[in-house]
Design an enzyme around this catalytic site. Structure first.
Site, PDB file in Angstrom:
ATOM      1  N   HIS A   1       9.477 -30.282 -27.503  1.00  0.00           N
ATOM      2  CA  HIS A   1       9.338 -31.364 -26.581  1.00  0.00           C
ATOM      3  C   HIS A   1       8.043 -31.270 -25.721  1.00  0.00           C
ATOM      4  O   HIS A   1       8.143 -31.491 -24.569  1.00  0.00           O
ATOM      5  CB  HIS A   1      10.646 -30.916 -25.620  1.00  0.00           C
ATOM      6  CG  HIS A   1      11.937 -31.044 -26.309  1.00  0.00           C
ATOM      7  ND1 HIS A   1      12.177 -32.026 -26.934  1.00  0.00           N
ATOM      8  CD2 HIS A   1      12.886 -30.297 -26.439  1.00  0.00           C
ATOM      9  CE1 HIS A   1      13.664 -32.065 -27.363  1.00  0.00           C
ATOM     10  NE2 HIS A   1      13.840 -30.635 -27.128  1.00  0.00           N
TER      11      HIS A   1
ATOM     12  N   LYS B   1       3.389  -2.146  -7.631  1.00  0.00           N
ATOM     13  CA  LYS B   1       4.749  -1.852  -8.241  1.00  0.00           C
ATOM     14  C   LYS B   1       5.699  -2.630  -7.606  1.00  0.00           C
ATOM     15  O   LYS B   1       6.511  -3.386  -8.255  1.00  0.00           O
ATOM     16  CB  LYS B   1       5.065  -0.350  -7.789  1.00  0.00           C
ATOM     17  CG  LYS B   1       6.360   0.130  -8.650  1.00  0.00           C
ATOM     18  CD  LYS B   1       6.251   0.363 -10.315  1.00  0.00           C
ATOM     19  CE  LYS B   1       7.603   0.330 -10.799  1.00  0.00           C
ATOM     20  NZ  LYS B   1       7.614  -0.237 -12.324  1.00  0.00           N
TER      21      LYS B   1
ATOM     22  N   TRP C   1      -3.651  -1.835  -1.289  1.00  0.00           N
ATOM     23  CA  TRP C   1      -3.317  -3.104  -2.241  1.00  0.00           C
ATOM     24  C   TRP C   1      -3.799  -4.320  -1.131  1.00  0.00           C
ATOM     25  O   TRP C   1      -2.885  -4.730  -0.544  1.00  0.00           O
ATOM     26  CB  TRP C   1      -1.957  -3.215  -2.652  1.00  0.00           C
ATOM     27  CG  TRP C   1      -1.772  -4.533  -3.658  1.00  0.00           C
ATOM     28  CD1 TRP C   1      -2.374  -4.433  -5.039  1.00  0.00           C
ATOM     29  CD2 TRP C   1      -1.306  -5.714  -3.368  1.00  0.00           C
ATOM     30  NE1 TRP C   1      -1.967  -5.591  -5.607  1.00  0.00           N
ATOM     31  CE2 TRP C   1      -1.241  -6.348  -4.624  1.00  0.00           C
ATOM     32  CE3 TRP C   1      -0.416  -6.363  -2.475  1.00  0.00           C
ATOM     33  CZ2 TRP C   1      -0.689  -7.703  -4.812  1.00  0.00           C
ATOM     34  CZ3 TRP C   1       0.184  -7.637  -2.614  1.00  0.00           C
ATOM     35  CH2 TRP C   1      -0.087  -8.179  -3.947  1.00  0.00           C
TER      36      TRP C   1
ATOM     37  N   CYS D   1       0.718  -1.215  -0.081  1.00  0.00           N
ATOM     38  CA  CYS D   1       0.129  -0.059   0.058  1.00  0.00           C
ATOM     39  C   CYS D   1       1.014   1.307   0.092  1.00  0.00           C
ATOM     40  O   CYS D   1       2.095   1.096  -0.124  1.00  0.00           O
ATOM     41  CB  CYS D   1      -0.927   0.003   1.228  1.00  0.00           C
ATOM     42  SG  CYS D   1      -1.517  -1.569   1.653  1.00  0.00           S
TER      43      CYS D   1
ATOM     44  N   GLU E   1      10.206 -11.876 -20.550  1.00  0.00           N
ATOM     45  CA  GLU E   1       9.676 -10.435 -20.353  1.00  0.00           C
ATOM     46  C   GLU E   1       8.693 -10.025 -21.060  1.00  0.00           C
ATOM     47  O   GLU E   1       7.385  -9.286 -20.812  1.00  0.00           O
ATOM     48  CB  GLU E   1      10.977  -9.619 -20.503  1.00  0.00           C
ATOM     49  CG  GLU E   1      10.603  -8.069 -19.935  1.00  0.00           C
ATOM     50  CD  GLU E   1      10.126  -7.901 -18.558  1.00  0.00           C
ATOM     51  OE1 GLU E   1       9.800  -6.750 -18.243  1.00  0.00           O
ATOM     52  OE2 GLU E   1      10.154  -8.908 -17.780  1.00  0.00           O
TER      53      GLU E   1
ATOM     54  N   GLU F   1       0.616  -8.840 -17.797  1.00  0.00           N
ATOM     55  CA  GLU F   1       0.435  -8.006 -16.889  1.00  0.00           C
ATOM     56  C   GLU F   1      -0.693  -7.123 -17.321  1.00  0.00           C
ATOM     57  O   GLU F   1      -1.625  -6.532 -16.354  1.00  0.00           O
ATOM     58  CB  GLU F   1       1.671  -7.062 -16.514  1.00  0.00           C
ATOM     59  CG  GLU F   1       2.748  -7.746 -15.803  1.00  0.00           C
ATOM     60  CD  GLU F   1       3.893  -7.018 -15.649  1.00  0.00           C
ATOM     61  OE1 GLU F   1       4.491  -6.967 -14.588  1.00  0.00           O
ATOM     62  OE2 GLU F   1       4.456  -6.620 -16.714  1.00  0.00           O
TER      63      GLU F   1
ATOM     64  N   LYS G   1       4.829  -8.771 -19.850  1.00  0.00           N
ATOM     65  CA  LYS G   1       4.223  -7.579 -20.216  1.00  0.00           C
ATOM     66  C   LYS G   1       2.625  -7.607 -20.616  1.00  0.00           C
ATOM     67  O   LYS G   1       1.994  -7.015 -20.288  1.00  0.00           O
ATOM     68  CB  LYS G   1       5.025  -6.764 -21.263  1.00  0.00           C
ATOM     69  CG  LYS G   1       6.435  -6.254 -20.860  1.00  0.00           C
ATOM     70  CD  LYS G   1       6.380  -5.259 -19.503  1.00  0.00           C
ATOM     71  CE  LYS G   1       6.955  -6.054 -18.372  1.00  0.00           C
ATOM     72  NZ  LYS G   1       7.158  -5.573 -17.248  1.00  0.00           N
TER      73      LYS G   1
ATOM     74  N   ARG H   1       1.325   1.783  -5.800  1.00  0.00           N
ATOM     75  CA  ARG H   1       1.479   0.841  -4.919  1.00  0.00           C
ATOM     76  C   ARG H   1       0.524   0.026  -4.509  1.00  0.00           C
ATOM     77  O   ARG H   1       0.332  -0.982  -3.641  1.00  0.00           O
ATOM     78  CB  ARG H   1       2.237   1.478  -3.567  1.00  0.00           C
ATOM     79  CG  ARG H   1       3.314   2.379  -3.843  1.00  0.00           C
ATOM     80  CD  ARG H   1       3.771   3.386  -2.473  1.00  0.00           C
ATOM     81  NE  ARG H   1       4.186   2.404  -1.548  1.00  0.00           N
ATOM     82  CZ  ARG H   1       5.511   1.847  -1.294  1.00  0.00           C
ATOM     83  NH1 ARG H   1       6.327   2.070  -2.306  1.00  0.00           N
ATOM     84  NH2 ARG H   1       5.682   0.886  -0.507  1.00  0.00           N
TER      85      ARG H   1
ATOM     86  N   ASN I   1       0.811   0.101   5.993  1.00  0.00           N
ATOM     87  CA  ASN I   1       1.425  -0.529   4.843  1.00  0.00           C
ATOM     88  C   ASN I   1       2.350  -1.822   5.454  1.00  0.00           C
ATOM     89  O   ASN I   1       3.245  -1.735   6.006  1.00  0.00           O
ATOM     90  CB  ASN I   1       2.402   0.221   3.777  1.00  0.00           C
ATOM     91  CG  ASN I   1       2.892  -0.748   2.898  1.00  0.00           C
ATOM     92  OD1 ASN I   1       2.528  -1.752   2.606  1.00  0.00           O
ATOM     93  ND2 ASN I   1       4.289  -0.179   2.492  1.00  0.00           N
ATOM     94  N   GLY I   2       1.809  -3.069   5.184  1.00  0.00           N
ATOM     95  CA  GLY I   2       2.473  -3.922   5.578  1.00  0.00           C
ATOM     96  C   GLY I   2       1.558  -5.258   5.896  1.00  0.00           C
ATOM     97  O   GLY I   2       0.321  -5.357   5.538  1.00  0.00           O
TER      98      GLY I   2
HETATM   99  C1  BG6 Z   1       5.987  -6.581  -9.247  1.00  0.00           C
HETATM  100  C2  BG6 Z   1       5.903  -5.703 -10.162  1.00  0.00           C
HETATM  101  O1  BG6 Z   1       5.427  -6.453  -8.125  1.00  0.00           O
HETATM  102  O2  BG6 Z   1       7.347  -6.846  -8.724  1.00  0.00           O
HETATM  103  C3  BG6 Z   1       6.800  -5.974 -11.542  1.00  0.00           C
HETATM  104  O3  BG6 Z   1       4.567  -5.523 -10.683  1.00  0.00           O
HETATM  105  C4  BG6 Z   1       8.577  -6.090 -10.727  1.00  0.00           C
HETATM  106  O4  BG6 Z   1       6.882  -5.019 -12.328  1.00  0.00           O
HETATM  107  C5  BG6 Z   1       8.362  -6.879  -9.641  1.00  0.00           C
HETATM  108  O5  BG6 Z   1       9.123  -6.487 -11.838  1.00  0.00           O
HETATM  109  C6  BG6 Z   1       9.670  -6.933  -8.863  1.00  0.00           C
HETATM  110  O6  BG6 Z   1       9.793  -5.641  -8.393  1.00  0.00           O
HETATM  111  P1  BG6 Z   1      11.363  -4.947  -7.975  1.00  0.00           P
HETATM  112  O7  BG6 Z   1      10.942  -3.718  -7.415  1.00  0.00           O
HETATM  113  O8  BG6 Z   1      12.009  -5.944  -7.000  1.00  0.00           O
HETATM  114  O9  BG6 Z   1      12.063  -5.155  -9.013  1.00  0.00           O
END
Ligand code: BG6
Length: 589
Positions: free
Chosen positions: A485, A584, A74, A2, A462, A469, A466, A27, A100-101
């Site tokens: 395989h 994030k 979150w 959060c 990756e 996500e 993307k 966040r 937050n936590g």
């Molecule tokens: C996720 C993010 O929560 O954490 C991703 O949505 C990110 O984008 C991943 O790659 C790892 O985050 P960080 O800050 O440890 O690179």
């Protein structure tokens, strides 16, 4: 994870906190709320939903007062709804807090408090803290003492901002979750991250684990929560500006951050890697630890170390570290985390240190937990990344990790060749319309395969990530040679296969893998500088890439895939900056 913020000063706390929360929404954004202590006593407004929606229903600027706290959520404990939104209060309503936590022992504490007659409004772990403080105050403790005693009872991670009716101050404390103090002129802030306060100040104090802060309008005091021992800490000026945390005319932060990769990469190439390169040169074993996109960047580093340093290098996901990973005093852990706050990575780092390992932290955030717990830190200097999905930090991570491997292996030619990368990126970005057209052709598809060999396999991972996500579509990444395989059975006529095929040592075999797919009438979307591969692609479904060094390909081939995911999300009217269920960086395990 959060976002929390606290403010005390002369301004209108309601509106100042609202603007700060908007900068913290990456966040968490499933509900939000603000509490202001002012003329109308302690006022709370909170609701489920994104801030933009909540703001339409609540006029936060009407909350008269210059002292307040705010939260954007979150959800971890308790579904995203109005009652589980923060701030939370005790039974009297005199103690209000944002958190937050995660409080791991909250349910037994809650049961105990219920037996003592406390009534709970929410299903959250956080609300328990307010009632514990109430308990201490009822038994005669002053607010600080009550907070101190409460901290002794709770297990888990927290960054807290706390108000008490009748007191003109904000209390704050942290353990594992990030917390900063913003030093303004006649006003003070606490927040989960720097972007929340950049509109007001660039003077920041980083709060350490176990430190209790008392915030007044003209300053703050910090002390060790356990002992009460005073802590004197100077503020530092952050080199991020409020502008950097704005969209600069782009519709979304994600597109802005994709389009500024040539600039961020130029900054990254100035990164200091000397101390870290000494460590990876000296230590027998190298282990990469990371999560999400950072892990994919770590895989590119793994192959660069093995190729240029001729040294073993393993890579493990942060959340998998605890299951049998071998680490000892001969190991250097290269922990990669753009936020520097991802709990899975930090927990692995702390465990590795316990076993005698050295730690190199590769991060984008100065003052982050990872930077403060590492033996050597390498900053990727990509600037603030607001969109939840990693884009510019991914390319900057690869750039700085290559610089690290080249420096440690004395590869000066390769080092000097890196300086032309930014121009090449600019050329690729200038062709973004082509990708927008491609996105329009693919937007109705439901399943996607991404294939690559060698260094392009992490790029396939990756690229698929993307798309998953932000479009919520099914996308799988495979090593090109692995299809036969098993996964090849999934291919049917018209299924899009995105082939990442730079003309490096893997190209001849990659051509074969692409033919395996066309033989099953899959729709090939080719990213390549190889004419045969581009010819193999479905008409109108190829993106010609410039010729480049194999090591550099991951940084450049990911860019069209970032743009593809972006344009497809926008076409589907999905918010690329705040995808559902994600945050994030996740500061809980
Ligand atoms: C996720 C993010 O929560 O954490 C991703 O949505 C990110 O984008 C991943 O790659 C790892 O985050 P960080 O800050 O440890 O690179």
């Amino acid at each position: 994870m959060c976002g929390i913020i606290g403010y005390i000063g002369k301004g209108n706390a309601g509106s100042i906190i609202l603007e700060g929360l908007k900068k913290l929404e990456y966040r968490g954004y499933d509900s939000a709320g603000i509490a202001v202590l002012g003329e109308n006593g302690l006022e709370i407004k909170k609701e489920a939903g994104k801030l933009a929606e909540i703001e339409k229903k609540h006029d936060f600027s009407s909350m008269k007062g210059s002292l307040g706290i705010g939260h954007t959520r979150w959800a971890t404990h308790g579904i995203p709804n109005d009652v589980n939104a923060h701030p939370h209060a005790d039974c009297t309503g005199n103690i209000v807090l944002v958190h937050n936590g995660i409080i791991e022992n909250y349910s037994e504490l809650k049961e105990r408090l219920k037996k003592k007659g406390h009534t709970f409004a929410s299903d959250t772990d956080s609300e328990v803290i307010a009632h514990l403080i109430e308990e201490q105050i009822d038994s005669g403790a002053d607010t600080k003492e009550a907070i101190r005693k409460t901290l002794l009872e709770i297990d888990g991670s927290y960054a807290l901002a706390i108000l008490r009716k009748g007191e003109n101050k904000v209390y704050a404390v942290r353990k594992s979750s990030p917390l900063i103090i913003g030093v303004g002129k006649g006003e003070m802030f606490v927040a989960s991250d720097v972007p929340a306060i950049l509109e007001h100040t660039r003077e920041v104090i980083y709060v350490n684990d176990g430190e209790l802060v008392e915030l007044l309008a003209d300053g703050c005091s910090i002390e060790e929560a356990k002992t009460g021992k005073k802590v004197i800490r100077k503020s530092v000026k952050v080199d991020w500006s409020a502008d950097m945390a704005r969209k600069d005319g782009y519709e979304h932060f994600m597109l802005k951050e994709i389009m500024e990769q040539h600039t961020s990469l130029r900054n990254t190439l100035n990164a200091e890697v000397k101390q870290a390169s000494e460590l990876i040169k000296r230590m027998p074993n190298i282990l990469v630890v990371a999560c999400g996109s950072s892990f994919h960047a770590g895989l590119v580093f793994k192959s660069a170390v093995q190729k240029h340093m001729k040294k073993r290098c393993d890579a493990v996901l942060g959340s998998e570290f605890a299951y049998g990973t071998i680490v000892d005093k001969d190991t250097v852990v290269v922990a990669i985390s753009q936020s520097g706050e991802t709990a899975d990575t930090l927990t692995a780092v702390r465990e590795a240190k316990k076993r005698g390992a050295k730690v190199i932290g590769v991060t984008n955030v100065v003052g982050s937990s990872l930077s403060r717990e590492s033996d050597a830190t390498v900053y990727i200097a990509a600037g603030p990344e607001i969109s939840v999905v990693a884009t510019k930090t991914f390319t900057s991570q690869i750039a700085v990790l290559l610089k690290l491997a080249y420096t440690a292996s004395g590869k000066t030619t390769e080092l000097s060749e890196m300086k032309d990368l930014a121009d090449t990126i600019e050329k690729i970005l200038s062709k973004r319309e082509e990708i927008e057209i491609l996105a329009k052709k693919l937007v109705k598809e439901k399943d996607f395969f991404f294939i690559g060999r060698g260094n392009s396999y992490p790029v396939a991972m990756e690229g698929a990530l993307k798309l998953k996500e932000i479009t919520y579509l099914h996308a799988e990444a495979y090593a090109g040679g692995e299809l036969k395989h098993g996964p090849l059975s999934l291919l049917e006529s018209g299924i899009p296969v995105i082939a990442i095929a730079p003309s490096d040592e893997s190209i001849s075999k990659m051509r074969g893998n692409i033919k395996e797919c066309t033989a099953r009438k899959a729709k090939i979307i080719a990213l390549s500088d190889d004419v045969d591969v581009l010819k193999e692609a479905e008409a109108g479904f190829s993106f010609a890439m410039p010729k480049m060094k194999g090591d550099f390909a991951p940084m450049l081939y990911i860019i069209p895939l970032q743009l593809l995911a972006y344009y497809m999300a926008v076409l589907q009217k999905k918010d690329p900056d705040k995808p559902r269920n994600l945050a994030k960086s996740v500061t809980v395990e």
